[in-house]
Each structure stands twice: as structure tokens, then as C-alpha cells.
Design a protein around this motif. Structure first.
Motif, mmCIF file in Angstrom:
data_model
loop_
_atom_site.group_PDB
_atom_site.id
_atom_site.type_symbol
_atom_site.label_atom_id
_atom_site.label_comp_id
_atom_site.label_asym_id
_atom_site.label_seq_id
_atom_site.Cartn_x
_atom_site.Cartn_y
_atom_site.Cartn_z
ATOM 1 N N ARG A 190 1.051 -1.357 -0.173
ATOM 2 C CA ARG A 190 0.269 -0.473 0.100
ATOM 3 C C ARG A 190 0.637 1.245 -0.151
ATOM 4 O O ARG A 190 0.242 2.182 -0.688
ATOM 5 N N HIS A 191 2.025 1.557 0.702
ATOM 6 C CA HIS A 191 2.783 2.319 1.063
ATOM 7 C C HIS A 191 3.174 2.860 -0.420
ATOM 8 O O HIS A 191 3.547 3.880 -1.504
ATOM 9 N N LYS A 192 4.199 1.559 -1.501
ATOM 10 C CA LYS A 192 4.641 1.698 -1.929
ATOM 11 C C LYS A 192 3.238 2.326 -3.982
ATOM 12 O O LYS A 192 4.262 3.354 -4.314
ATOM 13 N N VAL A 193 1.827 1.916 -3.069
ATOM 14 C CA VAL A 193 1.883 2.029 -4.487
ATOM 15 C C VAL A 193 0.924 3.286 -4.459
ATOM 16 O O VAL A 193 0.962 4.177 -5.847
ATOM 17 N N ASN A 194 0.746 3.874 -2.762
ATOM 18 C CA ASN A 194 0.413 5.495 -2.528
ATOM 19 C C ASN A 194 1.417 6.365 -2.959
ATOM 20 O O ASN A 194 1.774 7.518 -3.782
ATOM 21 N N GLU A 195 2.583 6.169 -3.130
ATOM 22 C CA GLU A 195 4.203 6.135 -3.268
ATOM 23 C C GLU A 195 4.106 6.805 -4.906
ATOM 24 O O GLU A 195 4.320 7.806 -5.454
ATOM 25 N N THR A 196 3.516 5.363 -5.931
ATOM 26 C CA THR A 196 3.597 5.560 -6.831
ATOM 27 C C THR A 196 2.796 6.331 -7.686
ATOM 28 O O THR A 196 3.437 7.285 -8.423
ATOM 29 N N PHE A 197 1.654 6.744 -6.977
ATOM 30 C CA PHE A 197 0.994 7.592 -7.435
ATOM 31 C C PHE A 197 1.362 8.809 -7.249
ATOM 32 O O PHE A 197 0.885 9.776 -8.114
ATOM 33 N N ALA A 198 1.944 9.354 -5.991
ATOM 34 C CA ALA A 198 2.543 10.351 -5.919
ATOM 35 C C ALA A 198 3.279 11.142 -6.353
ATOM 36 O O ALA A 198 3.431 12.148 -7.053
ATOM 37 N N PHE B 81 3.762 10.023 -9.475
ATOM 38 C CA PHE B 81 3.265 10.748 -10.953
ATOM 39 C C PHE B 81 2.351 11.292 -11.496
ATOM 40 O O PHE B 81 2.130 12.480 -11.763
ATOM 41 N N ARG B 82 2.088 12.081 -9.672
ATOM 42 C CA ARG B 82 0.741 13.057 -10.159
ATOM 43 C C ARG B 82 1.737 14.293 -10.202
ATOM 44 O O ARG B 82 1.741 15.171 -10.804
ATOM 45 N N TYR B 83 3.083 14.078 -9.683
ATOM 46 C CA TYR B 83 4.048 15.130 -9.168
ATOM 47 C C TYR B 83 4.887 15.041 -10.532
ATOM 48 O O TYR B 83 4.468 16.759 -11.218
ATOM 49 N N VAL B 84 5.094 14.922 -11.183
ATOM 50 C CA VAL B 84 5.691 14.437 -12.939
ATOM 51 C C VAL B 84 4.698 15.049 -13.859
ATOM 52 O O VAL B 84 4.914 16.154 -14.948
ATOM 53 N N ALA B 85 3.110 14.754 -13.888
ATOM 54 C CA ALA B 85 2.611 14.730 -14.514
ATOM 55 C C ALA B 85 1.951 16.358 -13.867
ATOM 56 O O ALA B 85 1.241 17.019 -15.173
ATOM 57 N N SER B 86 2.196 16.932 -13.080
ATOM 58 C CA SER B 86 1.545 18.532 -12.797
ATOM 59 C C SER B 86 2.551 19.388 -13.994
ATOM 60 O O SER B 86 2.035 20.886 -13.566
ATOM 61 N N GLY B 87 3.689 18.924 -14.359
ATOM 62 C CA GLY B 87 4.152 20.082 -15.009
ATOM 63 C C GLY B 87 5.326 20.977 -13.811
ATOM 64 O O GLY B 87 6.291 21.625 -14.608
ATOM 65 N N LYS B 88 5.242 20.841 -12.980
ATOM 66 C CA LYS B 88 6.582 21.552 -11.793
ATOM 67 C C LYS B 88 7.670 20.548 -12.494
ATOM 68 O O LYS B 88 8.754 21.277 -11.648
#
Length: 238
Positions: free
Chosen positions: A135-143, A145-152
Motif C-alpha cells: 500500500r505504501h509503495k502504491v501510494n508513493e507511485t501515485f504521488a 505520477f501526480r507530481y510528474v504530470a503536474s508540470g512542475k
């Protein structure tokens, strides 16, 4: 203006490379070498220590070779011979059941003790810890992915896209099982090779990182800085 910035950036990297050449001199007492990924502990400690680390680092050569041979045999059965996984599991269970059944019935005729069947009960804490880690690894992967896709972070975006593209090309060359076997062999052999040639690998990796940063700085000045970023990336969320 951009050309002047590029020249200034290259000049800074030349200065850093010249300082690197000076650093090739014998280090003074108390000098600590830079290790790969900022590592401060020995490789054996990083891998968790104990018997698992001894196996990965091939300190127990008999056990390490046995594991590699077993995985290789399984890969040959499934990939080259065309043996199916479900068929392998069923045939293995049939074999062990027949052996244990015959042993249990023939033990009284040859005055041998019957096989001892231990009671296997998997602890609940083990499953809970595994689920918690997944669960921790999946949440970390989603985080991530969200950071990379945000364009920052354009640099991280390019790294992720390039990595996924390389994986997609490799997936077209090999089957998933062959790819998994290649990854296993690499993970099973590279730590031992790195431990053996640690100083040489660290020095080469440091020079490679400097060159990569240099090329990225030039690319950023000439091309990447001209790409419009997300308008909300620099704003603070209220």
C-alpha cells in the motif's frame, strides 16, 4: 542573451571538471570519497545484512549458485520448452503427494519412521506487514505520477518518459518472462560486481553525472526553457 548564458554554464562545468582532475590526486587523510547514490554505509549493510545480503553478494557461493541455477531451469522450462506455469504447479504437487503417500505407507514395512508433517500456520502479522508495504509503495507511485504530470519538474518528466519508452522498446524485444529473468540476473550479479570494483564504478559514475548535468544545462538553455510551463505550477495553493 541565451548564448551568453550557455557559455557561462559551460565555463562553470569546465571549472568543475578541472577541479575534478585536481581531485584525482591522492586524497588527504580523513578525506571521504563520494559514493554512488550518496551511500555512506557498506553495500552489505545497504542490502540489509545477514544471509540475504551474503547470497546477493555471492559470499555464500554454493547457495547463490543454487538459486541462480534453479531460476535458470524454471526459465528454460517455461520459456524455451513451453511448459505452462499451472501445469508445473500441478505436476509438482502430484509428485510430492505421491512420494509422501508411498513413504507414509511403506515406513512400517521397512522399520523406518513415517515422514513428519509440520503444521504450517502463516502469521497474520506477516500478511498485514506485506499489505502495508505494498500500500505504501502504491501510494508513493501515485504521488510521483501526480507530481510528474503536474508540470512542475520538466527534468523529471523527461526522465520518466524516456524510461517508460525504453521499457516499451525492451518489451517488444523480449517476453515478460525473459525480461523478468534478465532483470533478476542483473540484480543478482551487479551488486557483487559493484562491491568488487567499488572505487572505479563510483569515479566513473561521478564523471558521468557531471557530463549529464552539463548536457542538460545546455539543452535547458537552448530549448527546454522556451517550452511554456503549467500556469498553476508556480502558484501556491490556498
Amino acid at each position: 542573451m541565451a548564448e551568453a548564458a550557455v557559455e557561462e554554464t559551460i565555463h562553470e562545468y569546465k571549472g568543475s571538471s578541472s577541479s575534478d582532475s585536481e581531485s584525482e590526486k591522492p586524497p588527504s587523510p580523513g578525506f571521504k570519497k563520494k559514493r554512488l547514490f550518496g551511500r555512506k554505509e557498506p553495500v552489505h549493510t545497504v542490502l540489509g545484512g545477514g544471509k540475504p545480503a551474503d547470497i546477493v553478494l555471492w559470499r555464500n557461493k554454493q547457495m547463490s549458485a543454487s538459486i541462480l541455477a534453479g531460476v535458470t531451469v524454471l526459465w528454460l522450462l517455461f520459456e524455451c520448452i513451453g511448459y505452462h506455469f499451472l501445469t508445473f504447479i500441478c505436476h509438482s504437487l502430484i509428485f510430492f503427494l505421491v512420494v509422501l503417500f508411498l513413504w507414509s505407507n511403506a515406513a512400517s514395512f521397512v522399520n523406518r519412521p513415517p515422514p513428519n508433517f509440520p503444521e504450517v500456520i502463516l502469521p497474520e502479522d506477516l500478511f498485514l506487514s506485506i499489505v502495508h508495504s505494498v500500500r505504501h509503495k502504491v501510494n508513493e507511485t501515485f504521488a510521483i505520477f501526480r507530481y510528474v504530470a503536474s508540470g512542475k519538474d520538466l527534468k523529471k518528466f523527461l526522465m520518466v518518459v524516456t524510461g517508460l519508452w525504453v521499457l516499451s522498446k525492451m518489451g517488444s524485444w523480449f517476453s515478460f518472462l525473459t525480461f523478468f529473468y534478465i532483470v533478476f540476473v542483473l540484480l543478482y550479479s551487479l551488486p557483487a560486481l559493484y562491491e568488487k570494483y567499488e572505487d572505479q564504478v563510483d569515479a566513473a559514475a561521478e564523471k558521468a553525472i557531471i557530463q549529464m548535468n552539463k548536457q542538460y544545462a545546455v539543452l535547458d538553455e537552448k530549448l527546454l526553457c522556451k517550452i511554456p510551463r503549467c500556469p498553476f505550477s508556480g502558484k501556491k495553493q490556498h
